[in-house]
Design a protein around this motif. Structure first.
Motif, mmCIF file in Angstrom:
data_model
loop_
_atom_site.group_PDB
_atom_site.id
_atom_site.type_symbol
_atom_site.label_atom_id
_atom_site.label_comp_id
_atom_site.label_asym_id
_atom_site.label_seq_id
_atom_site.Cartn_x
_atom_site.Cartn_y
_atom_site.Cartn_z
ATOM 1 N N ASP A 10 0.819 -1.216 0.000
ATOM 2 C CA ASP A 10 0.000 0.000 0.000
ATOM 3 C C ASP A 10 0.853 1.268 0.000
ATOM 4 O O ASP A 10 0.322 2.369 -0.232
ATOM 5 N N PHE A 11 2.145 1.130 0.244
ATOM 6 C CA PHE A 11 3.041 2.288 0.281
ATOM 7 C C PHE A 11 4.009 2.277 -0.905
ATOM 8 O O PHE A 11 5.052 2.920 -0.877
ATOM 9 N N ARG A 12 3.607 1.561 -1.936
ATOM 10 C CA ARG A 12 4.423 1.497 -3.150
ATOM 11 C C ARG A 12 3.920 2.557 -4.136
ATOM 12 O O ARG A 12 2.726 2.751 -4.309
ATOM 13 N N TYR A 13 4.848 3.266 -4.752
ATOM 14 C CA TYR A 13 4.493 4.177 -5.844
ATOM 15 C C TYR A 13 5.672 4.258 -6.802
ATOM 16 O O TYR A 13 6.800 3.908 -6.441
ATOM 17 N N GLU A 14 5.419 4.708 -8.006
ATOM 18 C CA GLU A 14 6.472 4.807 -9.011
ATOM 19 C C GLU A 14 7.213 6.126 -8.859
ATOM 20 O O GLU A 14 6.617 7.194 -9.010
ATOM 21 N N LEU A 15 8.499 6.041 -8.537
ATOM 22 C CA LEU A 15 9.336 7.231 -8.410
ATOM 23 C C LEU A 15 10.287 7.284 -9.600
ATOM 24 O O LEU A 15 11.244 6.505 -9.654
ATOM 25 N N LEU A 329 9.694 6.002 6.673
ATOM 26 C CA LEU A 329 9.465 7.450 6.747
ATOM 27 C C LEU A 329 8.164 7.822 6.051
ATOM 28 O O LEU A 329 7.417 8.687 6.528
ATOM 29 N N LEU A 330 7.887 7.198 4.919
ATOM 30 C CA LEU A 330 6.621 7.428 4.230
ATOM 31 C C LEU A 330 5.448 6.984 5.099
ATOM 32 O O LEU A 330 4.399 7.639 5.152
ATOM 33 N N MET A 331 5.630 5.887 5.818
ATOM 34 C CA MET A 331 4.583 5.392 6.705
ATOM 35 C C MET A 331 4.356 6.343 7.864
ATOM 36 O O MET A 331 3.222 6.571 8.296
ATOM 37 N N GLY A 338 -2.686 11.100 7.553
ATOM 38 C CA GLY A 338 -3.697 10.193 7.017
ATOM 39 C C GLY A 338 -3.240 9.577 5.711
ATOM 40 O O GLY A 338 -2.591 10.230 4.893
ATOM 41 N N TYR A 339 -3.594 8.323 5.517
ATOM 42 C CA TYR A 339 -3.116 7.577 4.350
ATOM 43 C C TYR A 339 -3.582 8.210 3.040
ATOM 44 O O TYR A 339 -2.776 8.425 2.123
ATOM 45 N N GLU A 340 -4.861 8.535 2.933
ATOM 46 C CA GLU A 340 -5.367 9.127 1.690
ATOM 47 C C GLU A 340 -4.751 10.495 1.449
ATOM 48 O O GLU A 340 -4.436 10.862 0.309
ATOM 49 N N ASN A 341 -4.554 11.271 2.507
ATOM 50 C CA ASN A 341 -3.919 12.586 2.362
ATOM 51 C C ASN A 341 -2.484 12.442 1.880
ATOM 52 O O ASN A 341 -2.015 13.224 1.049
ATOM 53 N N MET A 342 -1.769 11.450 2.428
ATOM 54 C CA MET A 342 -0.397 11.213 1.968
ATOM 55 C C MET A 342 -0.386 10.910 0.477
ATOM 56 O O MET A 342 0.447 11.447 -0.279
ATOM 57 N N GLN A 343 -1.292 10.080 0.023
ATOM 58 C CA GLN A 343 -1.333 9.749 -1.396
ATOM 59 C C GLN A 343 -1.585 10.990 -2.249
ATOM 60 O O GLN A 343 -0.972 11.172 -3.308
ATOM 61 N N SER A 344 -2.478 11.856 -1.797
ATOM 62 C CA SER A 344 -2.766 13.090 -2.543
ATOM 63 C C SER A 344 -1.540 13.991 -2.613
ATOM 64 O O SER A 344 -1.231 14.568 -3.661
ATOM 65 N N ARG A 347 0.974 12.368 -5.071
ATOM 66 C CA ARG A 347 0.519 12.501 -6.458
ATOM 67 C C ARG A 347 0.794 13.909 -6.974
ATOM 68 O O ARG A 347 1.258 14.103 -8.103
ATOM 69 N N GLU A 348 0.517 14.897 -6.141
ATOM 70 C CA GLU A 348 0.741 16.290 -6.537
ATOM 71 C C GLU A 348 2.226 16.578 -6.702
ATOM 72 O O GLU A 348 2.643 17.231 -7.672
ATOM 73 N N ALA A 349 3.058 16.116 -5.777
ATOM 74 C CA ALA A 349 4.500 16.350 -5.870
ATOM 75 C C ALA A 349 5.085 15.716 -7.125
ATOM 76 O O ALA A 349 5.924 16.312 -7.810
ATOM 77 N N LEU A 350 4.645 14.503 -7.446
ATOM 78 C CA LEU A 350 5.125 13.828 -8.653
ATOM 79 C C LEU A 350 4.651 14.555 -9.907
ATOM 80 O O LEU A 350 5.432 14.765 -10.850
#
Length: 369
Positions: A10-15, A329-331, A338-344, A347-350
């Motif tokens: 759940d904490f995986r994203y493409e960097l 650190l991401l966790m 909040g998890y959803e806020n972190m994702q937002s 997404r914006e930073a990327l």
């Protein structure tokens, strides 16, 4: 409400590789700043405008730990290449340290490592069964003589995602100053508290003029900060150990700010871990006698479910860089906002091309109302 436990995936994203900052900007305060307001609104700014985003009277807490040039390159008596990464000094007789070593197969107990300028390390013990296998090594130089030697012959322990094809010892390395905060004081870290790398003397002065109060804490960043979380079940992860200290003076500053209902902001996840580790002990035994004392922590803050929010002891906001996928650190950031806020936020930073990781851009995250 979804009660499915979060796991590593759940904490995986493409960097993208091109967003991993390999070098610092020429101007420390020239980085971008992504501000998350308490109501969730995101704002793009510049770090040099930080005083505009901190109300007068804000207490800014920062980690004053100093990075040691503790990456040591050497060889076996027969000429084979060896490397040590010092983690922390050990108490007791002789000058001994916990260290990572590679290749481990060339470092049995009793083996010696020939280092520069006559320094010799001896492997006293191997800890193979630890979550992070490490060595106990002793040196033929004592205390201050060893620290003096390390400043001349050691290498800056940069994270593995920062490429330096030609390693240079600390005196010749351009990273010697830039991979160190301007307020670094207490020597003991093997990695920089990187949220603080953006501050320069001009910014420090501007903050004082804007009515921002500052106070230090100390947490010596350990080598485990470079290690990824490997267990899919987050509660199975064993956090690395780090040493911290909160002074009586800083504790009093926190209490004053709380009594006067002034906002408190932590510069970096290491500062936050120091504060929360102290708070947990304080709840068990009271603050008296805890301040000014070195303590160990293995605190791992993460959300167990998507709706979880961690309520910290003192802070209302966190300054932090953008972290690796699947990292502790991401966790930690997810637990706070909040998890959803972190994702937002990510997404914006990327999408906006922010620079990531140690030499990258930064953020100011006000915690949810």
């Amino acid at each position: 409400m979804d009660h499915t436990p979060l796991n590593l995936e759940d904490f995986r994203y493409e960097l993208p590789e091109h967003l991993i900052a390999q070098t610092p900007l020429g101007d420390r305060s020239g980085s971008r700043l992504l501000v998350r307001h308490a109501d969730g609104a995101l704002q793009h700014s510049m770090f040099r405008h930080l005083p505009e985003h901190l109300p007068a009277g804000t207490l800014l807490l920062y980690n004053d730990s100093r990075v040691l040039p503790g990456r040591l390159l050497g060889q076996t008596p027969h000429g084979g290449r060896l490397e040590l990464m010092l983690l922390r000094p050990l108490t007791g007789p002789g000058h001994r340290w916990e260290a990572l070593g590679r290749p481990l197969r060339k470092l049995p107990e009793g083996s010696t490592i020939q280092l520069a300028s006559g320094c010799v390390a001896t492997v006293e013990r191997r800890h193979q069964d630890a979550a992070q296998p490490y060595l106990e090594v002793s040196f033929n130089l004592e205390h201050e003589a060893f620290f003096d030697w390390m400043e001349k012959e050691g290498y800056i322990p940069l994270p593995p995602y920062i490429a330096r094809p030609d390693a240079q010892s600390a005196p010749a390395s351009p990273d010697r100053d830039r991979y160190q905060t301007i307020y670094a004081n207490e020597r003991g870290s093997v990695a920089a508290p990187t949220a603080g790398l953006h501050f320069d003397e001009t910014m420090w002065k501007a903050l004082r003029e804007a009515g921002v109060e500052t106070a230090p804490v100390t947490l010596h960043v350990g080598g485990g900060t470079f290690l990824p979380v490997k267990t899919s079940a987050l509660d199975a992860h064993v956090m690395h150990r780090e040493t911290y200290r909160l002074s009586r003076k800083t504790f009093a500053a926190i209490e004053r700010a709380q009594a006067e209902k002034r906002p408190i902001v932590a510069v970096g996840t290491t500062t936050l871990r120091c504060l929360e580790s102290f708070a947990l002990r304080m709840r068990e035994q009271g603050a008296e006698g805890l301040w000014d004392q070195w303590q160990d922590t293995q605190l791992f803050l993460y959300p167990r479910h998507k709706h979880d929010l961690y309520r910290p002891w003192a802070i209302h906001g966190l300054m932090t860089n953008f972290h690796q996928p699947e990292s502790s650190l991401l966790m930690l950031v997810s637990a706070l906002v909040g998890y959803e806020n972190m994702q937002s936020i990510y997404r914006e930073a990327l999408a906006q091309g922010y620079r990531f990781l140690s030499y990258g851009d930064t953020s100011l995250l006000w915690l949810p109302d």
